[in-house]
Structure formats: structure tokens, C-alpha cells
Design a protein around this motif. Sequence first.
Motif, PDB file in Angstrom:
ATOM      1  N   GLU A  63     -57.596  10.561 -12.272  1.00  0.00           N
ATOM      2  CA  GLU A  63     -58.295  10.915 -11.034  1.00  0.00           C
ATOM      3  C   GLU A  63     -58.243   9.744 -10.042  1.00  0.00           C
ATOM      4  O   GLU A  63     -57.959   9.940  -8.854  1.00  0.00           O
ATOM      5  CB  GLU A  63     -59.752  11.279 -11.321  1.00  0.00           C
ATOM      6  N   ASP A  64     -58.490   8.531 -10.540  1.00  0.00           N
ATOM      7  CA  ASP A  64     -58.416   7.343  -9.669  1.00  0.00           C
ATOM      8  C   ASP A  64     -57.002   7.164  -9.114  1.00  0.00           C
ATOM      9  O   ASP A  64     -56.813   6.861  -7.936  1.00  0.00           O
ATOM     10  CB  ASP A  64     -58.839   6.080 -10.426  1.00  0.00           C
ATOM     11  N   ARG A  67     -56.486   9.797  -6.519  1.00  0.00           N
ATOM     12  CA  ARG A  67     -57.262   9.440  -5.323  1.00  0.00           C
ATOM     13  C   ARG A  67     -56.524   8.343  -4.541  1.00  0.00           C
ATOM     14  O   ARG A  67     -56.387   8.422  -3.322  1.00  0.00           O
ATOM     15  CB  ARG A  67     -58.668   8.970  -5.713  1.00  0.00           C
TER      16      ARG A  67
END
Length: 165
Positions: A63-64, A67
Motif C-alpha cells: 500500500e505504501d 501510494r
Amino acid sequence: MLTPVDIETVEFKKVALGYSVEEVDDFLDKVIVEFERLYKDNMKQRDKINVLNEGLQYYKSLEDTLRNSIVLAEKTASETKYNASQNSEQIIKEAQLKASEILQNANQRLYELEFDVLKMKNQYTTLKTKLRLLLTTELEILENSDDGLDEKVRAESVSYSSDDE
């Protein structure tokens, strides 16, 4: 934390009016079996939790990364848009400069042509005046030569007439 081995190795003091040793040992055997099952089940659950936590960390990391990728893509798109805008402004400025240069060259050429036309008109007027003067002079010469010719013709005609007489 209490383990099945701890329960199995525990020893109680023997007292005169206490519980039946066989019943206590039978009960402790049942507790040990049940506790061991619960203990193993607890360990399996902890292992599952660890595996799930590792998976969760993986997905959080993913997810990071996503992002960061999105932020980077937005930044790149913004920079690309800015660069395109700057590039288009530069192209427009260059086109305006080139158009101005072409217009200036055209105006210069127009000025030169107008100057040449004016020069040719002056040459035409000068040539016309010179030609008129030349023709006028030639006419005068012709007219004057006619007068002299008339006098010559008369003089010769008089001299022919006197010779005849």
C-alpha cells in the motif's frame, strides 16, 4: 505462562485427611490432556497471527509503495504538464519572433522596392526630359537646316537661272 509440563510435574504434599490421590491424579491427567490441547491450539493460533501479521505488513508495504507510486505519478504528470506548458510558450515566443522577423524583412523589402520604383520613376522622368531636349534640339537642327537648305536651293536656282541667261 503455565505449560503442560508444569502441570504434569507438579507434586502436592500428602496430608492425612486430604483428597484421594487417585482421583486427583486422574483429574490432573484430564487437565493435562485438555491443557495440552489448548496449549497447542494456542500456539497454532499464535503462528497464524504471526503469518497474518506478516501478510498484513506485506500489504501495508505494498500500500505504501502504491501510494508513493501514485504520488510520484502525480508529480511526474504535473511536471510533464508544466514542461509542456513551458515548451508551448517557448514555441509561441519563437513563432512570434520569427513572424516579427519575417514581417520586418518584408517591410524592408517593400521599402527597397518602393525606393527602386521611385528611383526608376526619377530615371524615367530624367530620361524623358533628356529625350525631349534631344528631340527638340534635333527638330531645331532640322528646322535650321531647312532654312539653310531653302537659301541654298534659292541661291543655286538663281545661279542656274543666271547661267541660262
